[in-house]
Write a protein that holds these residues in place. Structure first.
Motif, PDB file in Angstrom:
ATOM      1  N   UNK A 199       0.824  -1.201   0.000  1.00  0.00           N
ATOM      2  CA  UNK A 199       0.000   0.000   0.000  1.00  0.00           C
ATOM      3  C   UNK A 199       0.863   1.258   0.000  1.00  0.00           C
ATOM      4  N   UNK A 200       2.146   1.112   0.284  1.00  0.00           N
ATOM      5  CA  UNK A 200       3.077   2.243   0.317  1.00  0.00           C
ATOM      6  C   UNK A 200       4.053   2.127  -0.844  1.00  0.00           C
TER       7      UNK A 200
ATOM      8  N   UNK B 266      13.771   3.474  11.750  1.00  0.00           N
ATOM      9  CA  UNK B 266      14.180   4.860  11.527  1.00  0.00           C
ATOM     10  C   UNK B 266      15.340   4.941  10.558  1.00  0.00           C
ATOM     11  N   UNK B 267      15.062   4.770   9.259  1.00  0.00           N
ATOM     12  CA  UNK B 267      16.123   4.850   8.245  1.00  0.00           C
ATOM     13  C   UNK B 267      16.794   6.214   8.282  1.00  0.00           C
ATOM     14  N   UNK B 268      16.051   7.248   8.698  1.00  0.00           N
ATOM     15  CA  UNK B 268      16.644   8.587   8.788  1.00  0.00           C
ATOM     16  C   UNK B 268      17.825   8.611   9.757  1.00  0.00           C
ATOM     17  N   UNK B 269      17.838   7.719  10.740  1.00  0.00           N
ATOM     18  CA  UNK B 269      18.990   7.647  11.650  1.00  0.00           C
ATOM     19  C   UNK B 269      20.253   7.288  10.878  1.00  0.00           C
TER      20      UNK B 269
ATOM     21  N   UNK C  85       8.654   7.680   2.566  1.00  0.00           N
ATOM     22  CA  UNK C  85       8.761   7.114   3.914  1.00  0.00           C
ATOM     23  C   UNK C  85       9.724   5.926   3.891  1.00  0.00           C
ATOM     24  N   UNK C  86       9.964   5.366   5.072  1.00  0.00           N
ATOM     25  CA  UNK C  86      10.926   4.282   5.178  1.00  0.00           C
ATOM     26  C   UNK C  86      10.512   3.028   4.460  1.00  0.00           C
TER      27      UNK C  86
END
Length: 348
Positions: free
Chosen positions: A8-9, A262-265, A15-16
């Motif tokens: 669905x994403x 948290x891939x942003x980490x 987003x991650x």
């Protein structure tokens, strides 16, 4: 071999989940797979109330069956538990086809933050959804332990990665992005969705020197801007513009209490940016026990302490977390589950 990924994403969402799947699609040929996607774009859809960037598909049985006939996949991975994921799951069960799933998002906690729905009800639904799979992939050891305790069977480890070529420290002498150049330092950066479940207000309420820099958008943006008029809200950034912002800041602050990873980490670390976060699953798994992040129940103390950490060590830590490791786990899990192997696959 052809792998059908139902999700669905996917694009244009940012987003991650989307980042993880696009990296697996990109690396599939290295592991002997061709890929096909079943996403919201294949169906009529409506915007999710409160999240117009997320669309809910009307995934009819006939349309799903037609895609299956056209693609003829040998393996199936269901990435999300929404309408597209449900439709793919229903088709697999009706035709006796094995499949894997992945658990990306703490929907029970997110839903409970917005509506009076007990977490136990949501977890019961998710447990039933994933229990039909040959294996359910989770990103960290702590999440695996938690879901196992909740009765989720056949859990498999799938870590996440970072593109260390795209996210990297600024070159010597490189100009600071124009939107940051005149801001008082230090620069404390947040990247992510601006929504209540991300606990962004906990960061914006901190008494910190310098400037809070907010990258991202979401349904809570207006409220958060009113809460912190001194913060700089830059909206969504992608590609080189996002990379440059990471590299130009001083500390990455991650206030979430519910993210599964948290891939942003990792993006921050790859850019040479130390992390400040709460000592909860996700940050604990990524930077706990290292010298590249400060975890503290006092987020202000963590943010200030992170200023003293080595940017060189942050980069070195990220270099051990390439997407190649993630892809090796992912496709190894796909093959093992299809063969009916039951053991957890924890090692890279």
């Amino acid at each position: 071999m052809k792998l059908l990924i139902a999700s669905d994403a996917y694009h244009p969402q940012v987003n991650g989940v989307v980042r993880s799947l696009e990296q697996m699609v990109r690396r599939a040929p290295e592991h002997g797979f061709e890929t096909a996607l079943l996403t919201v774009a294949d169906f009529r859809s409506l915007p999710l109330p409160g999240y117009p960037e997320i669309r809910l598909a009307y995934a009819g049985r006939e349309r799903v069956a037609a895609r299956w006939r056209a693609e003829r996949p040998s393996h199936v991975h269901i990435a999300t538990e929404g309408p597209v994921g449900l439709a793919a799951r229903r088709h697999c069960l009706a035709h006796g086809l094995p499949f894997t799933t992945s658990y990306h998002t703490r929907f029970p906690e997110y839903l409970a933050a917005r509506a009076p729905v007990p977490e136990a009800w949501s977890y019961a639904y998710l447990r039933r959804f994933h229990s039909a799979a040959r294996g359910t992939m989770v990103s960290t050891a702590s999440l695996q332990d938690e879901l196992s305790a909740r009765g989720f069977p056949r859990l498999m480890r799938w870590t996440r990665g970072v593109d260390t070529g795209r996210f990297r420290p600024a070159d010597p002498g490189a100009p600071v992005p124009a939107e940051l150049a005149a801001l008082p330092r230090p620069l404390f950066l947040y990247v992510g969705r601006l929504a209540v479940e991300k606990n962004v207000a906990a960061f914006l309420s901190l008494d910190l020197p310098g400037t809070k820099v907010m990258v991202g958008d979401g349904p809570d943006r207006a409220r958060l801007q009113a809460l912190a008029p001194g913060a700089r809200f830059l909206g969504t950034r992608t590609g080189p513009a996002l990379s440059a912002l990471y590299a130009a800041c001083d500390v990455f602050v991650f206030p979430s209490l519910t993210d599964t990873f948290g891939i942003v980490l990792l993006e921050a670390l790859a850019s040479g940016l130390p992390v400040a976060a709460f000592p909860v699953p996700g940050p604990n798994d990524v930077v706990g026990g290292t010298r590249v992040g400060c975890l503290d129940r006092d987020l202000r103390a963590a943010a200030l302490a992170a200023l003293a950490l080595s940017r060189t060590e942050c980069r070195a830590e990220a270099l051990r977390c390439g997407w190649d490791v993630s892809a090796r786990q992912f496709f190894g899990n796909i093959i093992a589950a299809h063969r009916g192997e039951r053991e957890d696959r924890d090692a890279a």
